[in-house]
Design a protein around this motif. Structure first.
Motif, PDB file in Angstrom:
ATOM      1  N   GLU A  28      -1.847  -5.009   1.193  1.00 58.47           N
ATOM      2  CA  GLU A  28      -1.957  -3.638   1.724  1.00 58.47           C
ATOM      3  C   GLU A  28      -0.695  -3.315   2.527  1.00 58.47           C
ATOM      4  O   GLU A  28      -0.065  -2.271   2.334  1.00 58.47           O
ATOM      5  N   GLN A  29      -0.315  -4.242   3.398  1.00 57.05           N
ATOM      6  CA  GLN A  29       0.885  -4.020   4.216  1.00 57.05           C
ATOM      7  C   GLN A  29       2.159  -4.007   3.373  1.00 57.05           C
ATOM      8  O   GLN A  29       3.152  -3.397   3.749  1.00 57.05           O
ATOM      9  N   ALA A  30       2.095  -4.655   2.226  1.00 54.11           N
ATOM     10  CA  ALA A  30       3.265  -4.694   1.330  1.00 54.11           C
ATOM     11  C   ALA A  30       3.332  -3.445   0.442  1.00 54.11           C
ATOM     12  O   ALA A  30       4.228  -3.333  -0.389  1.00 54.11           O
ATOM     13  N   GLY A  31       2.371  -2.549   0.596  1.00 50.33           N
ATOM     14  CA  GLY A  31       2.424  -1.285  -0.139  1.00 50.33           C
ATOM     15  C   GLY A  31       1.665  -1.261  -1.457  1.00 50.33           C
ATOM     16  O   GLY A  31       1.952  -0.424  -2.322  1.00 50.33           O
ATOM     17  N   ASP A  33      -0.753  -0.210  -4.221  1.00 50.60           N
ATOM     18  CA  ASP A  33      -1.334   1.120  -4.473  1.00 50.60           C
ATOM     19  C   ASP A  33      -2.824   1.033  -4.768  1.00 50.60           C
ATOM     20  O   ASP A  33      -3.576   1.974  -4.507  1.00 50.60           O
ATOM     21  N   VAL A  64      -7.134   0.864   0.867  1.00 49.55           N
ATOM     22  CA  VAL A  64      -6.500   0.910  -0.451  1.00 49.55           C
ATOM     23  C   VAL A  64      -7.614   0.994  -1.494  1.00 49.55           C
ATOM     24  O   VAL A  64      -8.590   0.242  -1.428  1.00 49.55           O
ATOM     25  N   ALA A 210       4.238 -10.609  -0.678  1.00 52.01           N
ATOM     26  CA  ALA A 210       4.782  -9.275  -0.382  1.00 52.01           C
ATOM     27  C   ALA A 210       6.137  -9.102  -1.067  1.00 52.01           C
ATOM     28  O   ALA A 210       6.424  -8.047  -1.665  1.00 52.01           O
ATOM     29  N   ALA A 214       7.203  -6.489  -4.160  1.00 53.01           N
ATOM     30  CA  ALA A 214       8.391  -5.618  -4.063  1.00 53.01           C
ATOM     31  C   ALA A 214       9.334  -5.866  -5.239  1.00 53.01           C
ATOM     32  O   ALA A 214       9.937  -4.920  -5.770  1.00 53.01           O
ATOM     33  N   ARG A 217       7.990  -4.149  -8.329  1.00 53.31           N
ATOM     34  CA  ARG A 217       8.196  -2.692  -8.230  1.00 53.31           C
ATOM     35  C   ARG A 217       9.667  -2.339  -8.485  1.00 53.31           C
ATOM     36  O   ARG A 217       9.978  -1.406  -9.232  1.00 53.31           O
TER      37      ARG A 217
END
Ligand code: DX5
Ligand code: ZN
Length: 225
Positions: A28-31, A33, A64, A210, A214, A217
């Protein structure tokens, strides 16, 4: 067809089940979706995982959206359990639903998003008449049941054909891909038309989940045109 913003959905199947809450918080903290939750029944697939109580517990600790992938026979019978538990997106397998349209309707009546998934040997064309009714189509790029399997190379071509079929019928569901997705395969499937990348071992199997999220992505986002 307009492409959707890229979503990364970590699959908790490869997380430490004794520390699921920590795993969800980390991504969640790593973004992340979406949080992808794999439900297996030991019948539709040769593995058994989690059920509604775990979905409910995760719903209580994260905002999330939970993307609940039902790899179960006769999803109609227990659909309400997952809706009550707080699933935000319910994905059912076309191969396991006698009344797929009815299941999709029930998910929408509950105010949630509905997805349909297909196994690697199911013809893309089999989904033609449900495409305009669903919010997401999940293309399995491994045979469902286990994390850590190798990406089936023909999957990118299947995504291309699915994207073309969506354009043909005027549908624009999210196109998700699940199985063997990492920083190497992600660009290929996004180029083919996927906009939602589900990854288990390539995130939770790494020392730095995390950073791994990234990296996936970053590898994929430039291919989304
Ligand atoms: C497999 C599950 C996947 C699984 C993917 O049946 O549906 O969501 O977690 O695992 P990886 O990313 O390791 O292939
Ligand atoms: Zn899955």
């Amino acid at each position: 067809m307009a492409r959707n913003e890229l979503f990364i959905a970590p699959s908790i199947l490869s997380a430490d089940f004794a520390r699921l809450g920590d795993a969800v918080k980390l991504v969640e903290q790593a973004g992340a979706d979406l949080i992808h939750v794999d439900v297996m029944d030991g019948h539709f697939v040769p593995n058994l995982t989690i059920g509604p109580p775990v979905v409910r517990a995760l719903k209580a600790i994260t905002d999330v959206p939970l993307d609940v992938h039902l790899m179960i026979d006769n999803a109609e019978a227990t659909l309400d359990w997952y809706l009550d538990a707080g699933a935000d997106i319910v994905v059912v397998h076309a191969e396991a639903c006698d009344h797929l349209h009815r299941v999709v309707q029930s998910v929408h009546e509950a105010g949630r998003l509905a997805g349909v998934s297909m196994n690697p040997a199911t013809p893309v064309e089999a989904l033609r008449d449900i495409l305009t009714d669903v919010d997401l189509v999940l293309v399995m790029s491994v045979n469902p049941g286990f994390g850590g399997q190798a990406f089936i190379p023909g999957s990118a071509g299947r995504i291309e054909r699915l994207a073309a079929l969506c354009t043909e019928v005027g549908a624009s569901p999210r196109i998700a891909v699940d199985g063997g997705i990492d920083a190497t395969t992600a660009p290929l499937v996004v180029e083919a038309g996927a906009d939602t990348l589900i990854a288990g071992s390539a995130i939770f199997g790494k020392q730095d989940p995390a950073g791994a999220l990234a990296a996936i992505r970053a590898a994929a986002r430039t291919r989304l045109v």
